[in-house]
Design an enzyme around this catalytic site. Structure first.
Site, PDB file in Angstrom:
ATOM      1  N   ILE A   6       1.128  -0.851  -0.050  1.00 51.69           N
ATOM      2  CA  ILE A   6       0.317   0.223  -0.113  1.00 51.69           C
ATOM      3  C   ILE A   6       1.013   1.129  -0.132  1.00 51.69           C
ATOM      4  CG2 ILE A   6      -1.678  -0.714   1.029  1.00 51.69           C
ATOM      5  CD1 ILE A   6      -1.231   0.025   4.035  1.00 51.69           C
ATOM      6  N   ASP A   7       0.828   2.108  -0.716  1.00 54.34           N
ATOM      7  CA  ASP A   7       1.227   3.267  -0.170  1.00 54.34           C
ATOM      8  C   ASP A   7       1.569   4.181   0.661  1.00 54.34           C
ATOM      9  OD1 ASP A   7       0.297   3.316  -3.446  1.00 54.34           O
ATOM     10  OD2 ASP A   7      -1.031   4.952  -2.768  1.00 54.34           O
ATOM     11  N   ARG A   8       2.680   4.378   0.637  1.00 55.01           N
ATOM     12  CA  ARG A   8       3.506   5.355   2.210  1.00 55.01           C
ATOM     13  C   ARG A   8       2.132   6.142   2.982  1.00 55.01           C
ATOM     14  NH1 ARG A   8       6.184  10.155   3.568  1.00 55.01           N
ATOM     15  NH2 ARG A   8       6.019  10.900   1.060  1.00 55.01           N
ATOM     16  N   THR A  39      -0.465   5.715   2.974  1.00 51.72           N
ATOM     17  CA  THR A  39      -2.429   4.792   2.528  1.00 51.72           C
ATOM     18  C   THR A  39      -1.866   4.098   4.072  1.00 51.72           C
ATOM     19  OG1 THR A  39      -3.049   4.864   0.898  1.00 51.72           O
ATOM     20  CG2 THR A  39      -3.743   2.927   1.845  1.00 51.72           C
ATOM     21  N   ARG A  47      -7.418   5.664  -5.514  1.00 51.85           N
ATOM     22  CA  ARG A  47      -6.778   7.622  -5.394  1.00 51.85           C
ATOM     23  C   ARG A  47      -7.416   8.528  -6.998  1.00 51.85           C
ATOM     24  NH1 ARG A  47      -0.874   7.793  -4.105  1.00 51.85           N
ATOM     25  NH2 ARG A  47      -1.134  10.108  -3.779  1.00 51.85           N
TER      26      ARG A  47
END
Length: 306
Positions: free
Chosen positions: A136-138, A140, A236
């Protein structure tokens, strides 16, 4: 070899005369690479006696396979905080804080979730390679599932590929989303001239996100997202295309007044345990900044979705 280090299966009538390697491949989705590694050394037994995987079995036979074992770490370990939601011999599931990268890279070589997990295992003197099932994104927060063995990783990778892992996210988007539920199925591609940003494009890859409105605030909406695909920045990008970017997501048009990162949390994962087939359902508590965001939103007069 201790019993708890073995994966075991009792052959059924439909398995009569079949090679053990074929049973493992077709019924339990063992990868070719994993089967090849099991053939190197003594890693399989029938009724307690060593067997070759090319041998043929009979109903009632107990097939035992060594799947677990310590492995050298593939990244440096660090003693960092780790919020563990679930752990057994096959899996480690953690609640990642916002701002932490999952895997080390040239920009973030230390301080990552991977460094924290490896450091945790080293402290327990049970080394494993860091094998996240997904990233998962940094910015998130939420659930990250990590396999402790090649077997567990390839079993969950199979589930992920065949849409058998159910991933739910919570997010706060700008404005009032009128439709109570729906889907976003626009294809997603890399934005021309960018190495990071994605965009909806007819030249992109298929991406499908289901959503449900949970609560409406005067200037924001709390939504649940269910992913059927796993494209980079999928939620997103889809929220931006819907006209309701995530709060705090300045890369995709989100405002920063109430929160300084995209207000997105991976809060629920459901899947089958790679060894037992048991249904696993994991929930991740909200991080502090999302709890504070709710408090800020509640200072405005809120109306529930009805």
């Amino acid at each position: 070899m201790q019993k708890e280090e073995l994966w075991e299966y009792t052959l059924q009538p439909q398995d009569n005369g079949k090679k053990y390697q074929d049973i493992l491949a077709h019924k339990f989705h063992f990868s070719r690479k994993l089967l090849q590694s099991l053939k190197q050394g003594e890693h399989a037994w029938i009724n307690g006696k060593f067997t070759y995987l090319t041998a043929r079995g009979q109903a009632g036979d107990l097939l035992s396979v060594q799947l677990l074992g310590e492995e050298p770490a593939n990244i440096p370990g660090e003693q960092l905080p780790l919020d563990i939601l679930f752990e057994d011999d096959y899996l480690l599931i953690v609640n990642k804080p916002p701002g932490q990268v999952v895997h080390p890279n040239h920009r973030y070589p230390t301080g990552t979730l991977g460094n924290a997990v490896v450091g945790y295992w080293q402290a327990k003197e049970t080394p494993h390679r860091f094998r996240p099932i997904h990233r998962i994104d940094r910015n998130t927060s939420g659930i990250v599932v990590i396999a402790k063995s090649r077997f567990a990783h390839q079993q969950l990778a199979y589930q992920l590929e065949h849409n058998l892992i159910h991933k739910h996210y919570l997010g706060f988007v700008q404005g009032c989303v009128l439709e109570g539920q729906g889907k976003m199925d626009q294809t997603i591609a890399l934005t021309p001239g960018s190495f990071i940003q994605r965009t909806v494009s007819p030249d992109g890859l298929p991406a499908l996100t289901y959503y449900q409105v949970l609560y409406r605030y005067p200037e924001a909406t709390l939504m649940r997202f269910m992913l059927s695909t796993g494209r980079t920045h999928q939620i997103r990008v889809h929220c931006q295309a819907l006209g309701h970017p995530l709060l705090g997501d300045d890369l995709y048009g989100g405002q920063l007044e109430l929160i300084q990162r995209q207000a997105l949390h991976s809060y629920h994962y459901a899947f089958q345990h790679p060894a037992t087939g048991e249904n696993i359902s994991i929930y991740a508590p909200w991080p502090k900044d999302l709890i504070e965001l709710v408090s800020k939103l509640k200072t405005l007069k809120a109306t529930s979705n009805s």
